[in-house]
Design an enzyme around this catalytic site. Structure first.
Site, PDB file in Angstrom:
ATOM      1  CG  ASN A 230      -1.936  -1.110   1.162  1.00  0.00           C
ATOM      2  OD1 ASN A 230      -2.359  -1.512   0.079  1.00  0.00           O
ATOM      3  ND2 ASN A 230      -2.333  -1.626   2.315  1.00  0.00           N
ATOM      4  CE  LYS A 307      -3.440  -3.932  -1.670  1.00  0.00           C
ATOM      5  NZ  LYS A 307      -3.514  -4.016  -0.196  1.00  0.00           N
ATOM      6  CD  GLU A 311      -7.008  -5.298   0.763  1.00  0.00           C
ATOM      7  OE1 GLU A 311      -5.879  -4.917   1.076  1.00  0.00           O
ATOM      8  OE2 GLU A 311      -7.631  -6.196   1.351  1.00  0.00           O
ATOM      9  NE  ARG A 355     -10.947 -11.386  -0.490  1.00  0.00           N
ATOM     10  CZ  ARG A 355     -10.480 -10.930   0.658  1.00  0.00           C
ATOM     11  NH1 ARG A 355     -11.331 -10.582   1.615  1.00  0.00           N
ATOM     12  NH2 ARG A 355      -9.192 -10.804   0.873  1.00  0.00           N
ATOM     13  CE  LYS A 379      -2.314 -11.202  -0.037  1.00  0.00           C
ATOM     14  NZ  LYS A 379      -3.230 -10.545   0.924  1.00  0.00           N
ATOM     15  CG  ASP A 384      -6.054 -11.576   2.934  1.00  0.00           C
ATOM     16  OD1 ASP A 384      -4.829 -11.727   2.807  1.00  0.00           O
ATOM     17  OD2 ASP A 384      -6.581 -10.507   3.276  1.00  0.00           O
ATOM     18  CD  GLU A 406       2.070 -11.454  -1.148  1.00  0.00           C
ATOM     19  OE1 GLU A 406       2.212 -10.987  -2.295  1.00  0.00           O
ATOM     20  OE2 GLU A 406       1.390 -10.874  -0.279  1.00  0.00           O
ATOM     21  CD  GLU A 412      -3.691  -9.274   7.927  1.00  0.00           C
ATOM     22  OE1 GLU A 412      -2.811  -9.436   7.058  1.00  0.00           O
ATOM     23  OE2 GLU A 412      -4.722  -8.600   7.727  1.00  0.00           O
ATOM     24  CG  HIS A 540     -12.236 -13.388   5.912  1.00  0.00           C
ATOM     25  ND1 HIS A 540     -12.893 -12.317   6.485  1.00  0.00           N
ATOM     26  CD2 HIS A 540     -11.305 -12.846   5.094  1.00  0.00           C
ATOM     27  CE1 HIS A 540     -12.388 -11.185   6.017  1.00  0.00           C
ATOM     28  NE2 HIS A 540     -11.404 -11.473   5.177  1.00  0.00           N
ATOM     29  CD1 TRP A 562     -13.471  -6.485   2.655  1.00  0.00           C
ATOM     30  CD2 TRP A 562     -14.393  -4.483   2.985  1.00  0.00           C
ATOM     31  NE1 TRP A 562     -12.807  -5.575   1.858  1.00  0.00           N
ATOM     32  CE2 TRP A 562     -13.343  -4.338   2.040  1.00  0.00           C
ATOM     33  CE3 TRP A 562     -15.126  -3.345   3.353  1.00  0.00           C
ATOM     34  CZ2 TRP A 562     -13.007  -3.112   1.465  1.00  0.00           C
ATOM     35  CZ3 TRP A 562     -14.787  -2.120   2.783  1.00  0.00           C
ATOM     36  CH2 TRP A 562     -13.742  -2.007   1.844  1.00  0.00           C
TER      37      TRP A 562
HETATM   38  O1  GCW Z   1      -4.441  -9.445   4.323  1.00  0.00           O
HETATM   39  C1  GCW Z   1      -4.652  -8.170   3.796  1.00  0.00           C
HETATM   40  C2  GCW Z   1      -4.237  -7.212   4.865  1.00  0.00           C
HETATM   41  C3  GCW Z   1      -3.892  -5.851   4.326  1.00  0.00           C
HETATM   42  C4  GCW Z   1      -2.859  -6.026   3.202  1.00  0.00           C
HETATM   43  C5  GCW Z   1      -3.475  -6.872   2.117  1.00  0.00           C
HETATM   44  C6  GCW Z   1      -2.527  -7.137   0.976  1.00  0.00           C
HETATM   45  C7  GCW Z   1      -1.044  -4.616   2.580  1.00  0.00           C
HETATM   46  O2  GCW Z   1      -5.271  -7.111   5.814  1.00  0.00           O
HETATM   47  O3  GCW Z   1      -3.365  -5.107   5.392  1.00  0.00           O
HETATM   48  O4  GCW Z   1      -2.420  -4.797   2.701  1.00  0.00           O
HETATM   49  O5  GCW Z   1      -3.834  -8.128   2.653  1.00  0.00           O
HETATM   50  O6  GCW Z   1      -1.967  -8.215   0.932  1.00  0.00           O
HETATM   51  O7  GCW Z   1      -2.338  -6.289   0.119  1.00  0.00           O
END
Ligand code: GCW
Length: 719
Positions: A230, A307, A311, A355, A379, A384, A406, A412, A540, A562
Site C-alpha cells: 500500500n 499492488k 483495496e 471473492r 498469495k 487472504d 507469496e 496477521e 475469515h 469483508w
Molecule cells: O491481508 C490483507 C491485509 C492488508 C494487506 C493486504 C494485501 C497490505 O489485511 O493489510 O495490505 O492483505 O496483501 O495487500
C-alpha cells in the site's frame, strides 16, 4: 566509600551486559561456546585460522562472520592467516582459491562447485594432521552462504568428519516484503515499528541494518522490499532515494538486492500529471526517467513490486486498462537495466459472486500477455492468508507467466505476535499440493520452480514479521518463521522437522530434551491454531479491521466480502460456503483431478470441507460424528493442545535461560486464554443456528455470547 561505589557500578555493568545476552537479539546467530568438551577440543584442533583468497565485500563479510562465529563457538581467537597451513579454513571463490591450494600441493584438484552463482561447497580435505576446510563457490556471495552453512553445522554440534555441504538454491528470488510505511508504522506488524529509521537515514547507518542483512544472508534471502505494497509515492523522490541507497549499500555485500513498491499514480502525485494511464506516452516517459534515476542511486536495483487495483490502490483499471498494460509499462522502464516487475494478483471486487474467484477471473485471461520480465506474485490461497486455505487455483491455471509464491510470515491471521505458531508445515502443505497444471501431475512447488524461459526468474516472497523490537519478531518463536521461510526458499524440500531442529539447536541449545520438546511443540502448533480458530475449513471469521480475535457474527461492513458471515454462511440448516456447481462453482477454477477430490461433501478432505460445501449440522463426518459434534471437538481439542504445550514448555525451565523462558511462558498464557476465547465465542455463536448442545462432559463457556460480542479493541496493533 568510593571503592564500594566503584564496585557496585562494576557489578551493575556486568549485570547489564549479561542481562542483554539472551534477549533474542542475536537470533539463531548466537555462536555460544560448544558445551561438549570432546567436540570443542576437536574443533580447536581442526580449525587454527582463516585464510582469505581474494578481496570482495562479500568475502569480507564472510570473514567477519567466521571470526565472530568461530571465536564464540571455540572460545578462542581465530587468526587471519597470511598463507594456508594445516587446520586452515580457506574461503574464497574457486578461481581465487585454487591457486593457493595448488601451492600447498600440486596434487590438489580444483574443487567442483555448483554452476548456480549462489551455490557453494564446504569440503574437508586431508592435509597433514588437521586437514583443510574449504568454503568455495563461483561467486563471493556463494562463499558467504557457505560460511554461514559451516557455522550452522558447528552450532548444531556436527562432528568434524561430517562437515560437508554442496548446495544450490531452488528458486532465484528469495524475497522478504516489508509492509513498512514511511511513518515507521508497520501494516500488520506486531514487533514494534519499522527497522528503517527514515528520519536519520542516510547519514545514520544503524548497525542493526547490518545485523538484519546478516540474518537474511544466513538463510539465503537475497531480495527485499522495505516499503508497504500500500505504497507511498514519496519513496520515489530524491531524499528517499538517498536513504534507500544507504540501505542498498549496506545490504549489497550480503547478497541482498533492493526492490521498491511503486504507487501506480506516482506521476500524478509527484509531478502533477493529469493521468497515470499506462498507455499514455508522457506517463511511460515519466516512469522511464524515474527508473533511470533510481538506477543511478542503486545500480543493482531489483525492480518494482506493485499492488494495483486492490483495496483502494490505484492501478491501470482506473484508465480502463488491464493488469498486463500496467505491468508491461513498468517492465519496459526497468528492462534496459535488467530489472523485474513483481505484480501482485491479490485483487477482489464486490461485483463477483465469490471473492475466491476474483484473482483467477482477472489474471487467467491475461496469461501470455505479460512482458518477459514480469512475475506475478500470488498469495498461497485464494482469499487472504487464512489459518488454512486450499492452494490458489492460479497455480494450476497460469502456464505462460512466471508465478511467485507469496506467503505471510507476519501472523496477521495467526494470533499476531502472541501465539506460538510454527508456519513451516503450513507453507509445505501448500507447496506440496497437487495442481495438475496442464493436465499433468505438478505440485505448486513444481509450478513455481519451473523456469518458463531461460531469462525468466523463479521466486518466493514472504511478508516479513520483523520490527524494531529487541528480539525482532515480537514473539521469540516468530524468529522460527523468518528462519523457516528463508530455509524453505533456499530448499523447499527440507522437512519442517529438520528446519525446526536446526533453529532450536542454534537458538536455544543442543540438549536432546530441549530439541525434542520444542520441536514437538512447534510441529503441532499450526494444526492446533486451526482447531481453535477455524477448524474444518472455516475462514475469515476474525475481528474487523485489526483482525484480532473472533467475530463470526460480523455483518456490519459496507462490502459483503469483508464480513465474516459472508464466509461461513451459517444458518439453521448448516454451515459452509457452497463453491460446487450448485453454488458459486469456484471449484471449476481447479483442474478436473483437483476438483474431483473436493467436489463431493462426503469424500472432500475434511480440512477443506467448509471451504467448498454448505453442509447440514447433522452431516455425517468420517469419524461417524455429526458435523456439529466434530466442530465442537475440534475447538475443544485446540484448547487442550494449547494447555499441553504450556506444560511441555514449563518442563524446560532448567534448560532455557530465564529471560527467554519467561517471555515464552507468559505468551503461552495469553495464547491459552485466547484459544478459549475463540472456542467459546465461535461455538456459542454457531450454536444459535445449530441449536445443538456443547456436550456436558466439556467445560462449558464461562461467558455469554453477548459478552464476547461486546468486546472492543480500538487500539489493537498492526491495523
Ligand atoms: O491481508 C490483507 C491485509 C492488508 C494487506 C493486504 C494485501 C497490505 O489485511 O493489510 O495490505 O492483505 O496483501 O495487500
Amino acid at each position: 566509600m568510593f571503592k564500594k561505589t566503584l564496585l557496585s557500578v562494576l557489578i551493575l555493568f556486568v549485570l547489564l551486559s549479561t542481562s542483554h545476552s539472551e534477549d533474542g537479539y542475536e537470533l539463531w546467530l548466537r555462536y555460544k561456546k560448544c558445551d561438549q568438551p570432546q567436540l570443542l577440543a576437536s574443533y580447536r584442533n581442526h580449525f587454527s585460522g582463516i585464510f582469505l583468497a581474494g578481496n570482495h565485500p562479500s568475502i569480507d563479510a564472510a570473514f567477519s562472520e567466521m571470526v565472530h562465529g568461530l571465536s564464540g563457538i571455540m572460545d578462542k581467537n581465530i587468526p587471519l592467516l597470511k598463507s594456508p597451513q594445516e587446520g586452515a579454513i580457506l574461503i574464497g571463490t574457486v578461481t581465487e582459491l585454487f591457486p593457493h591450494l595448488q601451492k600447498l600441493s600440486p596434487s590438489f584438484k580444483r574443487p567442483v562447485v555448483p554452476q548456480k552463482k549462489e551455490g557453494y561447497v564446504v569440503v574437508r580435505i586431508p592435509y597433514k594432521q588437521h586437514g583443510l576446510t574449504i568454503i568455495t563457490s563461483t561467486s563471493p556471495v556463494g562463499v558467504l552462504y557457505g560460511s554461514f552453512h559451516l557455522l550452522r553445522l558447528l552450532q548444531s554440534q556436527t562432528p568434524v568428519e561430517k562437515l560437508a555441504a554442496n548446495e544450490s538454491p531452488a528458486l532465484d528470488l528469495r524475497m522478504l516484503n516489508h509492509w513498512d510505511n514511511l511513518t515507521r508504522h508497520v501494516e500488520r506488524g506486531y514487533a514494534g515499528i519499522a527497522l528503517w529509521n527514515w528520519h536519520t537515514l542516510p547519514d545514520y547507518k544503524d548497525p542493526r541494518y547490518t545485523d538484519y542483512a546478516r540474518a537474511n544472508a544466513s538463510l539465503g534471502i537475497n531480495a527485499v522490499t522495505v516499503t508497504n505494497v500500500n505504497a507511498n509515492a514519496l519513496v520515489l523522490t530524491k531524499p528517499y532515494l538517498e536513504k534507500l541507497q544507504a540501505l542498498a549499500d549496506i545490504f549489497r555485500p550480503y547478497g541482498i538486492r533492493l526492490f521498491l513498491t511503486a504507487r501506480f499514480s506516482a506521476p500524478i502525485e509527484l509531478d502533477k500529471f493529469k493521468t497515470a494511464d499506462p498507455l499514455d506516452e508522457g506517463v511511460k516517459a515519466w516512469w522511464k526517467r524515474k527508473t533511470d534515476e533510481i538506477y543511478q542511486y542503486i545500480p543493482d536495483f531489483g525492480g518494482f513490486l506493485v499492488k494495483a487495483n486492490s483495496e483502494g490502490q490505484p492501478g491501470p483499471q482506473n484508465y480502463k486498462r488491464n493488469h498486463a498494460d500496467g505491468a508491461n509499462m513498468l517492465a519496459d522502464a526497468v528492462a534496459p537495466h535488467g530489472g523485474n516487475i513483481v505484480w501482485r494478483a491479490f485483487v477482489y471486487n464486490p461485483e463477483s459472486d465469490d471473492r475466491f474467484k476474483q484473482a483467477y477471473e482477472e489474471f487467467k485471461p491475461l496469461d501470455g500477455q505479460f512482458r518477459n520480465n514480469v512475475l506475478v506474485q500470488v498469495k498461497n490461497g485464494p482469499i487472504d492468508f487464512q489459518p488454512r486455505e486450499p492452494f490458489s487455483p492460479l497455480f494450476g491455471a497460469i502456464s505462460k507467466t512466471p508465478l511467485i509464491m507469496e506467503f505471510q510470515i507476519t501472523q496477521e491471521y495467526l494470533g499476531q505476535a502472541t501465539h506460538l505458531v510454527y508456519q513451516a508445515p503450513m507453507f509445505k502443505e501448500v507447496l506440496n499440493a497437487e495442481t495438475f497444471s496442464n493436465g499433468k501431475p505438478a505440485t505448486v512447488l513444481n509450478v513455481i520452480e519451473q523456469r518458463l524461459r531461460p531469462d525468466a526468474l523463479t521466486g518466493i516472497a514472504g511478508v516479513a514479521n520483523i520490527g524494531n523490537d529487541r528480539n525482532w519478531t515480537g514473539h521469540l518463536f516468530g524468529q522460527a518463521n523468518w528462519y523457516a521461510f528463508g530455509r524453505l526458499a533456499w530448499n523447499p524440500n527440507l522437512s519442517s522437522e529438520s528446519i525446526a531442529e536446526e533453529w532450536i539447536r542454534q537458538t536455544f541449545n543442543n540438549h536432546p530434551v530441549t530439541v525434542q520438546t520444542v520441536q514437538k511443540m512447534m510441529m503441532g502448533s499450526h494444526e492446533s491454531l486451526v482447531r481453535y480458530m477455524t477448524p474444518l475449513g472455516l475462514a475469515h471469521i476474525m475481528g474487523n479491521g485489526h483482525h484480532y480475535g473472533p467475530l463470526p457474527w460480523g455483518n456490519t461492513l459496507g462490502r459483503p466480502d469483508w464480513n465474516p458471515v459472508y464466509y461461513h454462511r451459517a444458518d439453521s440448516f448448516g454451515i459452509g460456503f457452497n463453491r460446487t456447481a450448485t453454488g458459486t462453482n469456484a471449484l471449476a477454477q481447479y483442474a478436473p483431478e483437483v476438483r474431483k477430490q473436493w467436489e463431493d461433501s462426503n469424500s472432500c478432505d475434511e480440512k477443506y470441507l467448509l471451504w467448498f460445501h454448505h453442509v447440514s449440522w447433522q452431516h455425517k463426518m468420517k469419524s461417524g460424528k455429526t458435523l456439529w459434534q466434530e466442530l465442537t471437538d475440534h475447538y475443544y481439542q485446540g484448547v487442550n493442545d494449547m494447555r499441553k504445550m504450556k506444560v511441555e514448555w514449563s518442563g524446560l525451565v532448567k534448560k532455557i535461560d530465564p529471560e527467554r523462558f519467561n517471555h515464552v511462558s507468559m505468551l503461552l498464557g495469553i495464547q491459552e486464554k485466547e484459544a478459549v476465547w475463540w472456542r467459546n465465542a465461535c461455538l456459542l455463536y454457531f450454536q444459535t443456528f445449530s441449536k445443538m448442545p456443547i456436550p456436558a462432559h466439556y467445560e462449558q463457556p464461562d461467558q455469554t455470547l453477548e459478552y464476547y460480542k461486546s468486546l472492543r479493541f480500538p487500539y489493537a496493533p498492526g491495523n
